[in-house]
Design a protein around this motif. Structure first.
Motif, PDB file in Angstrom:
ATOM      1  N   MET A   1       0.839  -1.170   0.000  1.00 26.42           N
ATOM      2  CA  MET A   1       0.000   0.000   0.000  1.00 26.42           C
ATOM      3  C   MET A   1       0.894   1.246   0.000  1.00 26.42           C
ATOM      4  O   MET A   1       1.852   1.318   0.752  1.00 26.42           O
ATOM      5  N   ILE A   2       0.560   2.211  -0.840  1.00 30.34           N
ATOM      6  CA  ILE A   2       1.287   3.475  -0.900  1.00 30.34           C
ATOM      7  C   ILE A   2       0.484   4.525  -0.132  1.00 30.34           C
ATOM      8  O   ILE A   2      -0.699   4.724  -0.390  1.00 30.34           O
ATOM      9  N   ILE A   3       1.133   5.178   0.800  1.00 29.01           N
ATOM     10  CA  ILE A   3       0.500   6.219   1.603  1.00 29.01           C
ATOM     11  C   ILE A   3       1.057   7.571   1.156  1.00 29.01           C
ATOM     12  O   ILE A   3       2.270   7.735   1.023  1.00 29.01           O
ATOM     13  N   VAL A   4       0.167   8.505   0.922  1.00 27.92           N
ATOM     14  CA  VAL A   4       0.564   9.850   0.490  1.00 27.92           C
ATOM     15  C   VAL A   4       0.700  10.723   1.728  1.00 27.92           C
ATOM     16  O   VAL A   4      -0.241  10.865   2.505  1.00 27.92           O
ATOM     17  N   ARG A   5       1.868  11.288   1.911  1.00 29.55           N
ATOM     18  CA  ARG A   5       2.170  12.151   3.057  1.00 29.55           C
ATOM     19  C   ARG A   5       2.291  13.626   2.654  1.00 29.55           C
ATOM     20  O   ARG A   5       2.928  14.410   3.337  1.00 29.55           O
ATOM     21  N   LEU A   6       1.682  13.979   1.542  1.00 29.47           N
ATOM     22  CA  LEU A   6       1.781  15.345   1.042  1.00 29.47           C
ATOM     23  C   LEU A   6       1.260  16.356   2.053  1.00 29.47           C
ATOM     24  O   LEU A   6       1.851  17.423   2.223  1.00 29.47           O
ATOM     25  N   ASN A  30      -7.381  18.485  -8.315  1.00 31.28           N
ATOM     26  CA  ASN A  30      -6.464  17.365  -8.545  1.00 31.28           C
ATOM     27  C   ASN A  30      -5.428  17.261  -7.436  1.00 31.28           C
ATOM     28  O   ASN A  30      -5.100  16.157  -6.993  1.00 31.28           O
ATOM     29  N   LEU A  31      -4.920  18.386  -6.979  1.00 34.06           N
ATOM     30  CA  LEU A  31      -3.945  18.365  -5.895  1.00 34.06           C
ATOM     31  C   LEU A  31      -4.589  17.880  -4.596  1.00 34.06           C
ATOM     32  O   LEU A  31      -3.984  17.119  -3.848  1.00 34.06           O
ATOM     33  N   SER A  32      -5.823  18.283  -4.370  1.00 30.85           N
ATOM     34  CA  SER A  32      -6.549  17.827  -3.192  1.00 30.85           C
ATOM     35  C   SER A  32      -6.751  16.312  -3.228  1.00 30.85           C
ATOM     36  O   SER A  32      -6.575  15.633  -2.216  1.00 30.85           O
ATOM     37  N   ASN A  33      -7.092  15.788  -4.389  1.00 26.51           N
ATOM     38  CA  ASN A  33      -7.243  14.336  -4.533  1.00 26.51           C
ATOM     39  C   ASN A  33      -5.934  13.617  -4.275  1.00 26.51           C
ATOM     40  O   ASN A  33      -5.918  12.561  -3.638  1.00 26.51           O
ATOM     41  N   LEU A  34      -4.853  14.174  -4.746  1.00 22.31           N
ATOM     42  CA  LEU A  34      -3.536  13.577  -4.503  1.00 22.31           C
ATOM     43  C   LEU A  34      -3.214  13.632  -3.011  1.00 22.31           C
ATOM     44  O   LEU A  34      -2.776  12.646  -2.415  1.00 22.31           O
ATOM     45  N   LYS A  35      -3.463  14.762  -2.395  1.00 22.80           N
ATOM     46  CA  LYS A  35      -3.158  14.959  -0.971  1.00 22.80           C
ATOM     47  C   LYS A  35      -3.919  13.980  -0.082  1.00 22.80           C
ATOM     48  O   LYS A  35      -3.385  13.490   0.908  1.00 22.80           O
ATOM     49  N   THR A  36      -5.149  13.672  -0.456  1.00 28.91           N
ATOM     50  CA  THR A  36      -5.970  12.773   0.350  1.00 28.91           C
ATOM     51  C   THR A  36      -5.830  11.311  -0.073  1.00 28.91           C
ATOM     52  O   THR A  36      -6.496  10.449   0.505  1.00 28.91           O
ATOM     53  N   GLY A  37      -4.980  11.039  -1.059  1.00 25.71           N
ATOM     54  CA  GLY A  37      -4.737   9.663  -1.477  1.00 25.71           C
ATOM     55  C   GLY A  37      -5.838   9.073  -2.331  1.00 25.71           C
ATOM     56  O   GLY A  37      -5.947   7.849  -2.441  1.00 25.71           O
ATOM     57  N   LYS A  38      -6.643   9.902  -2.957  1.00 24.23           N
ATOM     58  CA  LYS A  38      -7.762   9.424  -3.771  1.00 24.23           C
ATOM     59  C   LYS A  38      -7.386   9.191  -5.231  1.00 24.23           C
ATOM     60  O   LYS A  38      -8.260   8.976  -6.050  1.00 24.23           O
ATOM     61  N   VAL A  39      -6.121   9.234  -5.551  1.00 25.69           N
ATOM     62  CA  VAL A  39      -5.681   9.007  -6.925  1.00 25.69           C
ATOM     63  C   VAL A  39      -5.042   7.624  -7.040  1.00 25.69           C
ATOM     64  O   VAL A  39      -4.542   7.074  -6.062  1.00 25.69           O
ATOM     65  N   LYS A  40      -5.077   7.080  -8.236  1.00 18.46           N
ATOM     66  CA  LYS A  40      -4.472   5.769  -8.490  1.00 18.46           C
ATOM     67  C   LYS A  40      -3.088   5.911  -9.115  1.00 18.46           C
ATOM     68  O   LYS A  40      -2.311   4.967  -9.127  1.00 18.46           O
ATOM     69  N   ALA A  41      -2.782   7.103  -9.639  1.00 16.59           N
ATOM     70  CA  ALA A  41      -1.500   7.320 -10.309  1.00 16.59           C
ATOM     71  C   ALA A  41      -1.115   8.791 -10.211  1.00 16.59           C
ATOM     72  O   ALA A  41      -1.969   9.651 -10.012  1.00 16.59           O
TER      73      ALA A  41
END
Length: 68
Positions: A1-6, A30-41
């Protein structure tokens, strides 16, 4: 599992979401989605721009955690 720590890196550097989105030239959504880990790539170019703006390494933002 990859955890986003942005969110942690942004907080450490006192950078707000809209400021970083502008610096990286991506939408706040898009940045918000990345920050919350809601992206697949994430594109390497986006990751590179985020690291440049926050003066960090990809490993500061992304963390691997074994599911076991």
């Amino acid at each position: 599992m990859i955890i986003v720590r942005l969110d942690r890196v942004m907080a450490d550097r006192k950078v707000k979401l809209n400021e970083l989105a502008e610096q990286v030239d991506i939408s706040v959504a898009n940045l918000s989605n990345l920050k919350t880990g809601k992206v697949k790539a994430v594109r390497f170019s986006t990751l590179e721009a985020i690291c440049k703006a926050l003066e960090c390494q990809p490993g500061d933002i992304l963390e691997y955690q074994d599911n076991e």
